[in-house]
Each structure stands twice: as structure tokens, then as C-alpha cells.
Design a protein around this motif. Structure first.
Motif, short mmCIF file in Angstrom:
data_model
loop_
_atom_site.label_atom_id
_atom_site.label_comp_id
_atom_site.label_asym_id
_atom_site.label_seq_id
_atom_site.Cartn_x
_atom_site.Cartn_y
_atom_site.Cartn_z
N PRO A 114 0.82 -1.20 0.00
CA PRO A 114 0.00 0.00 0.00
C PRO A 114 0.86 1.26 0.00
O PRO A 114 1.91 1.31 0.63
CB PRO A 114 -0.79 -0.11 1.30
N HIS A 115 0.41 2.27 -0.73
CA HIS A 115 1.11 3.55 -0.82
C HIS A 115 0.08 4.65 -0.66
O HIS A 115 -1.01 4.57 -1.21
CB HIS A 115 1.80 3.72 -2.18
N HIS A 116 0.45 5.68 0.06
CA HIS A 116 -0.46 6.80 0.26
C HIS A 116 0.36 8.07 0.29
O HIS A 116 1.36 8.16 1.00
CB HIS A 116 -1.23 6.62 1.56
N ALA A 117 -0.09 9.05 -0.45
CA ALA A 117 0.63 10.31 -0.58
C ALA A 117 0.89 10.98 0.76
O ALA A 117 0.12 10.82 1.71
CB ALA A 117 -0.14 11.26 -1.49
N VAL A 118 1.98 11.75 0.81
CA VAL A 118 2.33 12.57 1.97
C VAL A 118 2.25 14.03 1.54
O VAL A 118 2.74 14.40 0.48
CB VAL A 118 3.76 12.25 2.47
N MET A 119 1.61 14.85 2.38
CA MET A 119 1.51 16.27 2.12
C MET A 119 1.96 17.04 3.36
O MET A 119 1.41 16.86 4.44
CB MET A 119 0.07 16.66 1.79
#
Length: 173
Positions: A114-119
Motif C-alpha cells: 500500500p502507498h499513500h501520498a504525503v503532504m
């Protein structure tokens, strides 16, 4: 690169030729101890982990001896300060379920992960040796205490610290 990017010391950029890295104006990438109030232990590392990865570093941001890696997307806003030894990543960097990964590799397929953007929004300060994990948004004007592990979103103008990183106050109080 943009105009007036200052690189002091070592910078390692490891990116797939199809990924996107953008660095804003007047960014400082530092790995020299004399240019930091605490220390600088190693290079600044900017790394893409896939052909579709995107890394964006906003203008007037300063990064000392830290690693930024993206499988999908890591966005760092304007005027962000990232202390020495930080890690910012949108990936687990390993197979979460080893058995699943082994069987996929055996078939010649990439391991599922799983990958999820970082802001990281504008005007954030991240203290030395902090880790910002996948799927996190750090709100504008927030301060992250040294050594924190940020695994959940941090609201704007929040002072947060610890492992796991939790709010401990509001900026300006």
C-alpha cells in the motif's frame, strides 16, 4: 532545478527517469554540520521508488541531512524546515504480508504494497530525527517535535510530538 537552489555538502538523487522531481526557488539542501545549529550526519537523499513517483519541494524550504522517498507522491510546501536525520516517505518499503509477497515474486509480479501520498503544507517545522509516514498530511504552520513518528494527520497550527506523534499544543499559545 529552479533558480537559486543552494546545495551544501552531499546530495544524492536517485530517481527513475520517468518520475517527477521539482524543487522550488531558494531551497537549501544541506549536509554540512557548520551550516546547522545541531548537526548534519549524512547527505540529503531524494529518491523515487517507481516510474510514476512525484516529489515536489516548495520554495524557500530548508532540508538538512534527511531522506525523502516517494512511490506515489510526496509534496512539501513553501518555507518548510526539515531538521537533520528526518525520513519522509509514502511507502512501507517492504512487504507487509511476507507470504503474499513471496508468492507474487515467484510468479514474476511485483509485491503488493500500500502507498499513500504525503503532504506537508506551508510553514511547517519538522524537528530532527522525525519520521513522517505514508498517508500523512501535516497542516500549515505546524511544529513537529524532534524524534517524532508522524503516522496520523496533524491539524494546521498544531504543536505535536512523540511516538506516535500527538498534539501537545497550538502554535501561538
Amino acid at each position: 532545478m529552479s533558480k537559486s537552489v543552494v546545495i551544501t555538502g552531499r546530495l544524492i538523487i536517485s530517481i527513475d527517469k520517468r518520475s517527477t522531481v521539482s524543487i522550488g526557488d531558494h531551497v537549501v539542501l544541506n549536509s554540512v554540520v557548520s551550516k546547522n545549529s545541531l548537526e548534519a550526519r549524512g547527505p540529503v537523499i531524494i529518491k523515487s521508488l517507481s516510474p510514476s513517483a512525484r516529489i515536489k519541494i516548495g520554495p524557500e524550504t530548508g532540508i538538512t541531512s534527511s531522506t525523502i522517498s516517494a512511490m506515489i507522491d510526496v509534496t512539501i510546501g513553501a518555507r518548510v524546515l526539515i531538521g537533520s536525520g528526518c525520513i519522509i516517505t509514502d511507502s512501507d518499503h517492504h512487504i507487509v504480508r511476507p507470504q503474499e509477497g513471496r508468492s507474487r515474486r515467484h510468479l514474476g509480479l511485483p509485491a503488493a504494497e500500500p502507498h499513500h501520498a504525503v503532504m506537508i503544507e506551508d510553514d511547517v517545522f519538522i524537528g530532527a530525527r522525525s519520521i513522517v509516514l505514508k498517508g500523512v498530511t501535516i497542516g500549515r504552520g505546524s511544529v513537529i517535535g524532534a524524534g517524532s513518528v508522524v503516522s496520523r494527520n496533524i491539524a494546521p497550527n498544531t504543536i505535536a510530538a512523540g511516538n506516535p506523534c500527538m498534539p501537545v499544543g497550538k502554535v501561538g499559545e
